[in-house]
Write an enzyme that holds these catalytic residues in place. Structure first.
Site, PDB file in Angstrom:
ATOM      1  N   ASP A 229      32.723  63.090  41.489  1.00  7.18           N
ATOM      2  CA  ASP A 229      32.183  63.854  42.611  1.00  7.18           C
ATOM      3  C   ASP A 229      33.217  63.907  43.731  1.00  7.18           C
ATOM      4  O   ASP A 229      34.239  63.229  43.661  1.00  7.18           O
ATOM      5  CB  ASP A 229      30.863  63.255  43.118  1.00  7.18           C
ATOM      6  CG  ASP A 229      30.952  61.756  43.261  1.00  7.18           C
ATOM      7  OD1 ASP A 229      32.035  61.266  43.651  1.00  7.18           O
ATOM      8  OD2 ASP A 229      29.964  61.058  42.977  1.00  7.18           O
TER       9      ASP A 229
ATOM     10  N   ASP B  92      34.078  63.933  47.958  1.00  2.00           N
ATOM     11  CA  ASP B  92      33.708  63.711  49.354  1.00  2.00           C
ATOM     12  C   ASP B  92      34.662  64.515  50.215  1.00  2.00           C
ATOM     13  O   ASP B  92      35.848  64.647  49.895  1.00  2.00           O
ATOM     14  CB  ASP B  92      33.860  62.222  49.716  1.00  2.00           C
ATOM     15  CG  ASP B  92      32.894  61.355  48.925  1.00  2.00           C
ATOM     16  OD1 ASP B  92      31.743  61.775  48.761  1.00  2.00           O
ATOM     17  OD2 ASP B  92      33.306  60.278  48.459  1.00  2.00           O
TER      18      ASP B  92
ATOM     19  N   ASP C 194      38.482  50.946  52.508  1.00  2.00           N
ATOM     20  CA  ASP C 194      38.795  49.624  51.954  1.00  2.00           C
ATOM     21  C   ASP C 194      40.233  49.500  51.419  1.00  2.00           C
ATOM     22  O   ASP C 194      41.031  48.717  51.928  1.00  2.00           O
ATOM     23  CB  ASP C 194      37.756  49.198  50.904  1.00  2.00           C
ATOM     24  CG  ASP C 194      37.378  50.298  49.921  1.00  2.00           C
ATOM     25  OD1 ASP C 194      38.030  51.370  49.935  1.00  2.00           O
ATOM     26  OD2 ASP C 194      36.449  50.089  49.125  1.00  2.00           O
TER      27      ASP C 194
HETATM   28  P1  ATP Z   1      33.957  56.092  42.598  1.00  2.00           P
HETATM   29  O1  ATP Z   1      33.294  57.283  43.232  1.00  2.00           O
HETATM   30  O2  ATP Z   1      34.978  56.386  41.592  1.00  2.00           O
HETATM   31  O3  ATP Z   1      32.969  55.105  42.145  1.00  2.00           O
HETATM   32  P2  ATP Z   1      34.902  55.685  45.255  1.00  2.00           P
HETATM   33  O4  ATP Z   1      36.075  54.928  45.788  1.00  2.00           O
HETATM   34  O5  ATP Z   1      34.885  57.161  45.467  1.00  2.00           O
HETATM   35  O6  ATP Z   1      34.792  55.334  43.730  1.00  2.00           O
HETATM   36  P3  ATP Z   1      32.485  55.666  46.735  1.00  2.00           P
HETATM   37  O7  ATP Z   1      31.422  54.629  46.801  1.00  2.00           O
HETATM   38  O8  ATP Z   1      32.176  57.026  46.264  1.00  2.00           O
HETATM   39  O9  ATP Z   1      33.621  55.039  45.825  1.00  2.00           O
HETATM   40  O10 ATP Z   1      33.144  55.719  48.176  1.00  2.00           O
HETATM   41  C1  ATP Z   1      33.887  56.810  48.680  1.00  2.00           C
HETATM   42  C2  ATP Z   1      34.945  56.317  49.640  1.00  2.00           C
HETATM   43  O11 ATP Z   1      34.362  55.640  50.750  1.00  2.00           O
HETATM   44  C3  ATP Z   1      35.925  55.311  49.047  1.00  2.00           C
HETATM   45  O12 ATP Z   1      36.980  55.930  48.371  1.00  2.00           O
HETATM   46  C4  ATP Z   1      36.401  54.559  50.265  1.00  2.00           C
HETATM   47  O13 ATP Z   1      37.371  55.314  50.970  1.00  2.00           O
HETATM   48  C5  ATP Z   1      35.143  54.518  51.126  1.00  2.00           C
HETATM   49  N1  ATP Z   1      34.373  53.297  50.878  1.00  2.00           N
HETATM   50  C6  ATP Z   1      33.380  53.117  49.978  1.00  2.00           C
HETATM   51  N2  ATP Z   1      32.883  51.882  50.020  1.00  2.00           N
HETATM   52  C7  ATP Z   1      33.563  51.240  50.988  1.00  2.00           C
HETATM   53  C8  ATP Z   1      33.516  49.929  51.532  1.00  2.00           C
HETATM   54  N3  ATP Z   1      32.657  49.025  51.059  1.00  2.00           N
HETATM   55  N4  ATP Z   1      34.369  49.635  52.538  1.00  2.00           N
HETATM   56  C9  ATP Z   1      35.236  50.557  53.025  1.00  2.00           C
HETATM   57  N5  ATP Z   1      35.342  51.784  52.546  1.00  2.00           N
HETATM   58  C10 ATP Z   1      34.522  52.147  51.553  1.00  2.00           C
HETATM   59 MG    MG Z   2      33.215  58.543  45.002  1.00  2.00          MG
END
Ligand code: ATP
Ligand code: MG
Length: 449
Positions: free
Chosen positions: A71, A73, A147
Site C-alpha cells: 500500500d 502512504d 523509526d
Molecule cells: P509495511 O507497510 O511494509 O508493513 P511500513 O514501514 O510501511 O511497513 P507502516 O506501519 O505502514 O509500516 O508505517 C508507515 C510508516 O510510518 C513507516 O515506514 C515509518 O516511516 C512510520 N512508522 C510506522 N510505525 C512507526 C513507529 N512505531 N515509529 C516511528 N515511525 C513509524
Molecule cells: Mg506501510
C-alpha cells in the site's frame, strides 16, 4: 505554550542538523511506472492544489528494494480538511491524529499531514512510552520522528526525486537497518519498534545495525507495557509478512519472545507442536509470496491445535465422551489464549470451524464424505489436515485419500468409499444394548459462513 513557540522560532534560525539529500532517479532506481496510479494521481492533485506531496515510508523503501509495495502512504503539508476538499472520494479518519483516506479506483491511499518530532512537552507514560504524537510539523520534522532511516524517504512522482534526510538510500543499498536517533531512546518511546526492526530486517534481508540490535535483549520487557491490541496488530503483520519463519527465528535469536509475546510463546514453547507450527508458518509464507489467500483464523487454528489436542486427550483418558470433550477443550484453549492474544470473536469462530471438521475426516463410509466436501470450510479444513499429515500427527494416507476424493467424479467417489466400520459397530452395539451410544465420530456441526 510560549516556551514551545520560542523553541520553534529559535530552532528556525539554527542550521538544519540534517541537510536533505536530493537523490535523482538514476541513483535510487525507482521508475515512475512502478509507482501505483493512485499514488501518482493523489500527489499530483495535492501539488496542483498548492501543497507539497510525496510518497513516503514503506512504499518508497520497498520500491527502491525492488519489492512491490502493498500500500501507499502520502505525506503533505496540507491539513486533513484541506486535503479532503481536493478529492471527490476522501474521508477523514482517526480522532487523535487525523489522516485522510483517499480512494482512487480500487486503491485507498493514506494521506497524512507532516508531523513534528517529540520534544520535552510530549506526553509519555512512566516508562517513557509516547502516548501522544499529534503535533503538525514540516517535512524535516516528519522525517525525524520516523523509526528507521530506510522508512524516512520522500518520493516526488512529478520529478522522480527522493528526499533523504538520514541517509536512508545509502543504508538500504548497504542492506543495513539503522535507527534515526538513539535506538535506546527510540525503543523507550515505542517498544513496538523492536518488533518492527526484526520484521523489516527479515522482509528486506537487512542486517540490523549493532546499535539497533544490542539493546533489544535488555529492553525487551518494555513490550509488556504496550496495549494488547497494538501488539496483536504488529504480530499479525509479522506472521503475514511472507517472512514469518525468518522473523520467528530472528525474534528467538534476539531474545524477544520469552514471556513477552504470548503469541510467540505459543509458537516456540510447545515441543510437540513446534514442527507443525513451523510447517504452518512456512506454508503461510509460501502462500503469501504466491499471492494466495490466507486467513488469521487458519493460522491461529494451527498455532493452538496442539494445545487443543493435549487437552482433548486428557479429557478422553478421563472418560469424557469424545465429542463434548473436543468442544470443551476448544473452548478452554480459546478462553485462556483468546484474551492474551486478543483473538476476536470472529476469528475464534473461524478457528473452531476448522478444528471441528478435523474428526470428520476419519469417517470415509456412507454419505458422510459427500456431505463433508460440500461444506463451505472444506478446503481450509483439508489444508489443515494436510499440514497435520506433513507433521506426522495424522496419517498421510488420510490426507491423500481426501485430496483424491475431492477431485474425483461421482462414480469414482462411490468406488473409493471405505466400509463404514464405525457406523456398523454403532448399529450393532446400540441394538444389542438397546441404548444410544456416543461414538467417536462427532456430529456434523452447522458451519456458519
Ligand atoms: P509495511 O507497510 O511494509 O508493513 P511500513 O514501514 O510501511 O511497513 P507502516 O506501519 O505502514 O509500516 O508505517 C508507515 C510508516 O510510518 C513507516 O515506514 C515509518 O516511516 C512510520 N512508522 C510506522 N510505525 C512507526 C513507529 N512505531 N515509529 C516511528 N515511525 C513509524
Ligand atoms: Mg506501510
Amino acid at each position: 505554550m510560549i516556551r514551545k513557540l520560542l523553541r520553534r522560532v529559535f530552532k528556525r534560525g539554527e542550521p538544519s542538523p540534517h541537510p536533505v539529500e536530493i537523490i535523482p532517479a538514476e541513483r535510487h532506481g525507482i521508475r515512475q511506472a512502478d509507482v501505483s496510479m493512485g499514488a501518482r494521481r493523489t500527489c499530483e492533485t495535492l501539488q496542483q492544489g498548492g501543497f507539497k506531496a510525496y510518497v513516503v515510508g514503506g512504499a518508497v523503501r520497498d520500491l527502491i528494494a525492488g519489492i512491490t509495495p502493498k500500500d501507499y502512504d502520502v505525506a503533505t503539508n496540507g491539513t486533513p480538511d484541506e486535503v479532503r476538499r481536493l478529492f471527490r472520494r476522501a474521508r477523514i479518519i482517526g480522532r487523535r491524529f487525523q489522516i485522510v483516506h483517499v480512494m482512487q479506483g480500487a486503491e485507498t491511499l493514506e494521506v497524512s499531514t507532516f508531523r513534528a518530532a517529540h520534544d520535552a512537552d510530549t506526553l509519555k507514560d512512566e516508562h517513557g512510552r509516547v502516548l501522544r504524537d499529534n503535533v503538525w510539523g514540516n517535512m524535516e520534522e516528519d522525517a525525524a520522528r520516523r523509526d528507521f532511516t530506510v522508512n524516512a524517504l520522500y518520493y516526488d512522482p512529478s520529478t522522480g526525486q527522493v528526499f533523504d534526510f538520514h541517509h536512508g538510500v545509502r543504508d538500504l543499498q548497504r542492506k543495513t537497518l539503522r535507527m534515526i536517533g538513539d535506538p535506546r531512546a527510540r525503543y523507550r518511546e515505542d517498544p513496538v519498534r523492536m518488533l518492527r526492526a526484526v520484521r523489516l530486517a527479515a522482509k528486506l534481508d537487512l542486517r540490523l545495525d549493532p546499535m539497533v540490535q544490542a539493546p533489544i535483549r535488555e529492553m525487551a520487557e518494555l513490550i509488556e507495557n504496550v496495549p494488547v491490541a497494538r501488539l496483536f496488530d504488529e504480530m499479525l503483520k509479522l506472521l503475514f509478512s511472507g517472512h514469518a519463519v525468518e522473523c520467528v527465528k530472528r525474534l528467538r535469536e534476539d531474545g524477544l519472545h520469552h514471556g513477552l509475546l504470548p503469541l510467540l510463546d505459543v509458537i516456540l514453547e510447545q515441543p510437540l507442536g513446534e514442527k507443525f507450527v513451523m510447517l504452518a508458518l512456512a506454508d503461510t509464507d509460501a502462500r503469501i509470496r504466491a499471492g494466495k489467500r490466507t486467513s488469521p483464523g487458519f493460522l491461529f487454528a494451527t498455532l493452538l491445535w496442539h494445545e487443543v489436542l493435549a487437552n482433548w486427550e486428557t479429557r478422553k483418558k478421563n472418560g469424557e465422551t469424545p465429542v463434548p470433550a473436543l468442544h470443551t477443550a476448544m473452548d478452554e484453549v480459546l478462553d485462556t489464549q483468546g484474551e492474551k492474544l486478543a483473538i476476536t470473536r470472529r476469528i475464534a469462530g473461524d478457528i473452531k470451524d476448522i478444528w471441528l471438521l478435523q474428526p470428520r475426516f476419519e469417517k470415509r463410509g456412507g454419505r458422510a464424505p459427500f456431505r463433508l466436501v460440500e461444506q463451505q470450510r472444506f478446503r481450509a479444513a483439508w489444508d489443515f489436515l494436510h499440514l497435520r499429515a506433513q507433521s506426522g500427527e495424522a496419517p498421510q494416507e488420510l490426507s491423500d485419500w481426501w485430496l483424491a476424493f475431492q477431485e474425483a467424479g461421482n462414480a469414482e467417489r462411490e468406488a473409493m468409499l471405505k466400509p463404514d466400520t464405525v457406523a456398523k459397530k454403532r448399529r450393532r452395539r446400540s441394538s444389542s444394548r438397546g441404548e444410544s451410544n456416543q461414538d467417536a465420530v462427532p456430529p456434523e456441526p452447522t458451519i456458519a459462513n
